[in-house]
Design a protein around this motif. Structure first.
Motif, mmCIF file in Angstrom:
data_model
loop_
_atom_site.group_PDB
_atom_site.id
_atom_site.type_symbol
_atom_site.label_atom_id
_atom_site.label_comp_id
_atom_site.label_asym_id
_atom_site.label_seq_id
_atom_site.Cartn_x
_atom_site.Cartn_y
_atom_site.Cartn_z
ATOM 1 N N GLY A 106 -26.506 -68.418 13.320
ATOM 2 C CA GLY A 106 -26.470 -69.696 14.014
ATOM 3 C C GLY A 106 -25.140 -70.065 14.629
ATOM 4 N N THR A 107 -24.239 -69.106 14.803
ATOM 5 C CA THR A 107 -22.987 -69.446 15.456
ATOM 6 C C THR A 107 -22.371 -68.202 16.098
ATOM 7 O OG1 THR A 107 -20.801 -70.409 15.184
ATOM 8 C CG2 THR A 107 -21.664 -69.135 13.335
ATOM 9 N N ARG A 108 -21.653 -68.435 17.200
ATOM 10 C CA ARG A 108 -20.913 -67.333 17.829
ATOM 11 C C ARG A 108 -19.433 -67.494 17.569
ATOM 12 N NH1 ARG A 108 -20.978 -67.911 23.227
ATOM 13 N NH2 ARG A 108 -20.274 -65.794 23.579
ATOM 14 N N GLU A 109 -19.088 -68.650 16.977
ATOM 15 C CA GLU A 109 -17.679 -68.935 16.769
ATOM 16 C C GLU A 109 -17.328 -68.881 15.291
ATOM 17 O OE1 GLU A 109 -15.459 -71.740 19.900
ATOM 18 O OE2 GLU A 109 -17.185 -72.633 18.919
ATOM 19 N N GLY A 110 -16.101 -68.467 15.006
ATOM 20 C CA GLY A 110 -15.637 -68.378 13.630
ATOM 21 C C GLY A 110 -15.359 -66.922 13.284
ATOM 22 N N LEU A 111 -14.449 -66.716 12.336
ATOM 23 C CA LEU A 111 -14.070 -65.347 11.977
ATOM 24 C C LEU A 111 -15.253 -64.587 11.392
ATOM 25 C CD1 LEU A 111 -10.543 -65.965 10.438
ATOM 26 C CD2 LEU A 111 -11.088 -64.917 12.634
ATOM 27 N N GLY A 112 -16.085 -65.282 10.631
ATOM 28 C CA GLY A 112 -17.265 -64.651 10.042
ATOM 29 C C GLY A 112 -18.209 -64.190 11.143
ATOM 30 N N ALA A 113 -18.447 -65.090 12.116
ATOM 31 C CA ALA A 113 -19.320 -64.747 13.234
ATOM 32 C C ALA A 113 -18.756 -63.561 14.012
ATOM 33 C CB ALA A 113 -19.467 -65.953 14.154
ATOM 34 N N LEU A 114 -17.445 -63.577 14.232
ATOM 35 C CA LEU A 114 -16.794 -62.474 14.940
ATOM 36 C C LEU A 114 -17.073 -61.151 14.235
ATOM 37 C CD1 LEU A 114 -14.690 -61.346 17.013
ATOM 38 C CD2 LEU A 114 -12.934 -61.845 15.305
ATOM 39 N N ILE A 115 -16.953 -61.165 12.905
ATOM 40 C CA ILE A 115 -17.164 -59.929 12.140
ATOM 41 C C ILE A 115 -18.615 -59.467 12.252
ATOM 42 C CG2 ILE A 115 -17.205 -58.967 9.807
ATOM 43 C CD1 ILE A 115 -14.760 -60.785 9.209
ATOM 44 N N TRP A 116 -19.554 -60.398 12.043
ATOM 45 C CA TRP A 116 -20.970 -60.003 12.086
ATOM 46 C C TRP A 116 -21.387 -59.535 13.474
ATOM 47 C CZ3 TRP A 116 -23.153 -58.636 7.927
ATOM 48 C CH2 TRP A 116 -22.918 -59.309 6.729
ATOM 49 N N LEU A 117 -20.983 -60.267 14.522
ATOM 50 C CA LEU A 117 -21.396 -59.905 15.881
ATOM 51 C C LEU A 117 -20.748 -58.601 16.331
ATOM 52 C CD1 LEU A 117 -21.425 -63.471 17.484
ATOM 53 C CD2 LEU A 117 -23.375 -62.091 16.729
ATOM 54 N N SER A 118 -19.500 -58.380 15.898
ATOM 55 C CA SER A 118 -18.821 -57.148 16.283
ATOM 56 C C SER A 118 -19.433 -55.953 15.583
ATOM 57 C CB SER A 118 -17.338 -57.223 15.941
ATOM 58 O OG SER A 118 -16.786 -58.373 16.501
ATOM 59 N N GLN A 119 -19.992 -56.203 14.409
ATOM 60 C CA GLN A 119 -20.667 -55.124 13.687
ATOM 61 C C GLN A 119 -21.876 -54.644 14.492
ATOM 62 O OE1 GLN A 119 -23.761 -56.077 11.458
ATOM 63 N NE2 GLN A 119 -24.135 -53.876 11.502
ATOM 64 N N GLU A 120 -22.579 -55.596 15.125
ATOM 65 C CA GLU A 120 -23.766 -55.221 15.908
ATOM 66 C C GLU A 120 -23.422 -54.334 17.082
ATOM 67 O OE1 GLU A 120 -25.856 -58.825 16.863
ATOM 68 O OE2 GLU A 120 -26.269 -59.183 14.734
ATOM 69 N N THR A 121 -22.227 -54.551 17.664
ATOM 70 C CA THR A 121 -21.828 -53.727 18.802
ATOM 71 C C THR A 121 -20.885 -52.600 18.376
ATOM 72 O OG1 THR A 121 -20.026 -55.258 19.223
ATOM 73 C CG2 THR A 121 -22.056 -55.606 20.474
ATOM 74 N N SER A 122 -20.794 -52.368 17.072
ATOM 75 C CA SER A 122 -19.897 -51.343 16.539
ATOM 76 C C SER A 122 -18.476 -51.451 17.059
ATOM 77 C CB SER A 122 -20.438 -49.945 16.848
ATOM 78 O OG SER A 122 -21.611 -49.728 16.149
ATOM 79 N N ASN A 123 -18.021 -52.697 17.236
ATOM 80 C CA ASN A 123 -16.645 -52.913 17.679
ATOM 81 C C ASN A 123 -15.729 -52.993 16.452
ATOM 82 O OD1 ASN A 123 -14.255 -53.742 18.743
ATOM 83 N ND2 ASN A 123 -15.122 -55.368 20.034
ATOM 84 N N THR A 124 -15.349 -51.792 15.994
ATOM 85 C CA THR A 124 -14.566 -51.717 14.756
ATOM 86 C C THR A 124 -13.292 -52.548 14.826
ATOM 87 O OG1 THR A 124 -15.362 -49.482 14.591
ATOM 88 C CG2 THR A 124 -13.656 -50.123 13.054
ATOM 89 N N ALA A 125 -12.618 -52.472 15.963
ATOM 90 C CA ALA A 125 -11.350 -53.184 16.096
ATOM 91 C C ALA A 125 -11.549 -54.674 15.848
ATOM 92 C CB ALA A 125 -10.759 -52.953 17.476
ATOM 93 N N ALA A 126 -12.607 -55.246 16.425
ATOM 94 C CA ALA A 126 -12.846 -56.678 16.274
ATOM 95 C C ALA A 126 -13.200 -57.036 14.833
ATOM 96 C CB ALA A 126 -13.958 -57.128 17.214
ATOM 97 N N VAL A 127 -13.967 -56.133 14.174
ATOM 98 C CA VAL A 127 -14.288 -56.375 12.760
ATOM 99 C C VAL A 127 -13.003 -56.438 11.945
ATOM 100 C CG1 VAL A 127 -15.348 -55.381 10.695
ATOM 101 C CG2 VAL A 127 -16.585 -55.347 12.869
ATOM 102 N N LEU A 128 -12.116 -55.463 12.202
ATOM 103 C CA LEU A 128 -10.851 -55.430 11.461
ATOM 104 C C LEU A 128 -10.012 -56.667 11.732
ATOM 105 C CD1 LEU A 128 -9.894 -51.670 11.820
ATOM 106 C CD2 LEU A 128 -10.580 -52.886 9.746
ATOM 107 N N VAL A 129 -9.993 -57.095 12.999
ATOM 108 C CA VAL A 129 -9.218 -58.287 13.338
ATOM 109 C C VAL A 129 -9.769 -59.502 12.598
ATOM 110 C CG1 VAL A 129 -8.697 -59.923 15.186
ATOM 111 C CG2 VAL A 129 -8.383 -57.484 15.556
ATOM 112 N N GLY A 130 -11.097 -59.618 12.537
ATOM 113 C CA GLY A 130 -11.707 -60.738 11.817
ATOM 114 C C GLY A 130 -11.300 -60.729 10.358
ATOM 115 N N MET A 131 -11.334 -59.546 9.747
ATOM 116 C CA MET A 131 -10.962 -59.445 8.333
ATOM 117 C C MET A 131 -9.499 -59.794 8.116
ATOM 118 S SD MET A 131 -13.137 -56.013 7.487
ATOM 119 C CE MET A 131 -12.581 -55.812 5.814
#
Ligand SMILES: Nc1ncnc2c1ncn2[C@@H]1O[C@H](COP(=O)(O)OP(=O)(O)O)[C@@H](O)[C@H]1O
Ligand SMILES: [Mg+2]
Lengths: 253, 313
Positions: free
Chosen positions: B257-282
């Motif tokens: 239910g959101t596109r904003e927030g570090l959690g959202a960044l991590i989950w959405l980046s996981q869907e596109t296999s954007n490892t760098a963005a997942v790491l940045v979120g963490m």
């Protein structure tokens, strides 16, 4: 007003099955310095708590000036072994705590007390910056600030090193004598008892009762000479023998 | 081998810390370094330059056809142990991470700043809500054993539940909007905040209370002038831990239910296999927790100056 300021009459105090005090009777004369000695667990602290009004006797009566003590009694000021200072207040504000709670803010009186116990320079220090001896001085001043009639001291010097203890014993003697306070003092040290007391009360092993009472009329101030005198040693022997039996009894359970 | 005291100078501690981090970076760099030789065949059809005459089987005409042949070359390529998108090289990851800080022209994706801000607001609000209820309740529970006995079983039941366990219920009851996210952070932090406050209150030395009463203070004064200041240091250090727990809830709060927030960044980046963005979120979560911890410590030094004084012997 009678000469008896504090009295316990046939006081029994039990905690569940544990009988801490059993029909104990003790009268304290105004201005008297009484030292209580006895095996640990024999109910000394319990008796002090009754006089301070923290607890009520199971049976019997505790009285201050002939009136039963029913609640916390501010006229009986307590001094604790572990100081119980307020860490978040400076020395001066610790001393002024009692009066402040009654809406009195008397800086002059605090200064007097600081001078009385010789810690003027530490007024703005916090308790944790002080040594044990200093802390106990502050705690004593804090109790005196309320101008209680009776001082109840529960092994106040037990945590201090021997040298500091000697100094504080002298100071307490002087202060209590000058202010004309009544003092009920608990200790494990027979020497301390002989140095401070007008009367020494030995309690029996649990359940605590008055076992023997010894008038201590050694001359004051009790200098090194007094402490090496024949009379001092005789009294020391007498108390030690009386206490020893009770300590052994309490160790046997 | 075991020597006392088992401490080292701050300088050495710093050096060892840097070496540890460097070690991880070197390992990363090594894992993504193309080192493993692998041969693969490359087939190419090339014209030989010669011309051949062929006969069209239908028309019988003769046509010229350029001669071709298949050339097989064996190429040596090098592969890394770990390859993108599992993990890119440190350099590439860093470059992709940098892109998250600014908005791409023509895109309306939130930047990293938007993510940080949104999560911070959610956590602070959820944390504030649970603190405002847990601290007074905890103090009361610390003071009154009956209340403690009544509430403790419920708290013991709630405490082991990780914040993610609240996601389904929160969605059924509250949908997927902001309220649901606050509820998850609230439930994820409440039990801990309560328990820290109860413990801080119980730990107040009984002699301190006796001394205060003996000096003549009323129950009201005892609560505000003695119990509260005496318990405050432990309550604050508890809340510091709870704040960190609140940030761990961001992953469950922002799962839907959101596109904003570090959690959202991590989950959405996981869907596109954007490892760098997942790491940045963490890293963002860790970084902000460390920062807030530092901030609270500063505030604590200011509110409770006596805690940080040099102690006497
Ligand atoms: N609040 C309490 N609840 C239960 N037992 C107590 C309590 N206070 C004291 N006692 C018991 O009463 C006895 C006397 O304790 P105390 O007065 O502290 O002894 P003393 O000060 O002489 O060493 C001990 O056996 C102790 O365990
Ligand atoms: Mg005791």
């Amino acid at each position: 007003m009678s000469d008896i300021i504090l009295s316990a009459q046939n006081v029994t105090k039990s905690f569940g099955d544990v009988v801490a005090l059993d029909r104990l009777t003790l009268d304290v004369t105004r201005g008297e310095f009484i030292v209580l000695v006895g095996a640990s667990g024999c109910g000394k602290s319990t008796l002090l708590n009754l006089f301070a009004g923290f607890d009520a006797p199971t049976e019997g009566r505790v009285e201050l000036d002939g009136r039963p003590i029913t609640g916390v009694e501010p006229r009986c000021g307590m001094v604790f072994q572990n100081y119980a200072l307020f860490d978040w207040l400076t020395v001066a504000r610790n001393i002024g705590f009692g009066p402040r709670m009654r809406g009195i803010d008397d800086a002059g009186r605090i200064t007097d007390l600081l001078r009385l116990i010789g810690i003027e320079d530490f007024a703005d220090h916090y308790p944790r910056q002080l040594s044990g001896g200093m802390k106990q001085r502050v705690a004593l001043a804090r109790t005196l600030a309320n101008d209680p009639d009776v001082l109840l001291c529960d092994e106040p010097f037990a945590a201090l090193d021997a040298m500091t203890r000697q100094v504080l014993q002298g100071e307490l003697s002087r202060i209590v004598e000058t202010a004309g306070k009544t003092c009920l003092f608990i200790t494990h040290s027979i020497d301390e008892a002989l140095l401070l007391a007008d009367r020494i009360v030995v309690l029996s092993a649990r359940p605590g009762r008055v076992k023997t009472t010894l008038e201590n009329d050694l001359p004051r101030p009790r200098t090194a000479d007094v402490q090496l005198s024949e009379g001092y040693l005789d009294r020391k022997r007498a108390i030690w023998e009386s206490v020893q039996e009770e300590v052994l009894a309490s160790m046997r359970g | 081998m075991f020597r006392f005291p088992r401490t080292i100078s701050p300088r050495r501690r710093l050096i060892c810390g840097c070496l540890g981090v460097l070690g991880v970076l070197v390992a990363w760099w090594f894992l993504t370094l193309p080192l493993i030789p692998q041969s693969s065949e490359r087939r190419e059809v090339v014209e030989t330059g010669e011309v051949e005459l062929r006969t069209n089987p239908v028309t019988g005409e003769s046509i010229e056809v350029k001669k071709r042949e298949t050339v097989v070359t064996v190429v040596e390529i090098h592969r890394a142990l770990v390859r993108p998108p599992a993990l890119d090289t440190p350099g590439n990851t860093f470059r992709s991470a940098m892109k998250l800080f600014r908005r791409e022209p023509g895109s309306n994706d939130p930047t990293l700043w938007d993510h940080l801000l949104k999560s911070t607001l959610r956590i602070l609000l959820g944390f504030a809500l649970s603190t405002v209820i847990a601290v007074p309740l905890g103090i009361m529970m610390g003071l009154f054993p009956h209340l403690r006995a009544a509430v403790m079983p419920i708290i013991s039941f709630l405490r082991p539940l990780p914040s993610i366990a609240w996601v389904p219920l929160a969605m059924i009851w509250l949908g997927v909007d902001e309220v649901q996210k606050l509820a998850i952070i609230f439930m994820g932090t409440f039990a801990a905040a309560l328990i820290y406050t109860i413990e801080a209150t119980i730990k107040v030395e009984p002699d301190l209370i006796k001394a205060a009463q003996n000096l003549g203070c009323s129950d009201r004064q005892l609560l505000w002038r003695v119990l509260l200041p005496a318990a405050l240091p432990n309550i604050l250090s508890g809340l510091k831990v709870v704040m960190a727990i609140g940030w761990t809830c961001v992953i469950s709060a922002e799962i839907v239910g959101t596109r904003e927030g570090l959690g959202a960044l991590i989950w959405l980046s996981q869907e596109t296999s954007n490892t760098a963005a997942v790491l940045v979120g963490m890293a963002g979560i860790s970084g902000i927790v460390l920062l807030l911890d530092l901030l609270i410590t500063r505030v604590e030094r200011w509110v409770l100056p006596y805690l940080h004084l040099e102690e006497a012997r």
